[in-house]
Design a protein around this motif. Sequence first.
Motif: not given
Lengths: 113, 112
Positions: A33, A48, A50, B29, B31-32, B34, B92-100, B102
């Motif tokens: 990222y 990003y 993957q 939604v 899930q994680s 940090f 985490n943003m699941r719909d952005s490749g699990y990017a964060l 902040f």
Amino acid sequence: DGGITQSPKYLFRKEGQNVTLSCEQNLNHDAMYWYRQDPGQGLRLIYYSQIVNDFQKGDIAEGYSVSREKKESFPLTVTSAQKNPTAFYLCASTPLGGYNEQFFGPGTRLTVL
Amino acid sequence: QKEVEQNSGPLSVPEGAIASLNCTYSDRVSQSFFWYRQYSGKSPELIMSIYSNGDKEDGRFTAQLNKASQYVSLLIRDSQPSDSATYLCAVNMRDSGYALNFGKGTSLLVTP
């Protein structure tokens, strides 16, 4: 030592010039990222990736480009189309497969002269 | 727009006290979660992750998550001057490749 490296640490760009920021990781992470941080602000997602040879735009992709030719490398080019590029650029990586922790490189501070 | 909100501070606590940092998020939604610590001019350093409702303790740090209230917090016990930094909450943003995604961070100052 495993980790994420970014270079250069400081970079100065003249108006109208393209510059490339390097990001390399030896953690065998699939996902990488790029984020941008402005003073007093949180981090914002630029691009990003993957998997190798695939990448997606983030929230602020305009004026930036990336490539992902190798798993270990994810360079970011700041083009002349980016009107306000002065910022702190951070690269991160994580294993693929969900809600994993991300680890950051030391960052590159870009200043436009 | 999915939001992560933090009080910007500065939050000032005396050495040895408990520092309490708070964060709310808008995406139900998620899930994680940090917590990162960032010293001036440096990159963020991961200090806590939490995935389930309740408390998670690691040394002087405790993360608390309440998904129903969309709220996550970080407690720092026995605060030290070296804890003075900006603390970033990330989701985490699941719909952005699990990017964060902040928050803007809370500045913490621990005074001797």
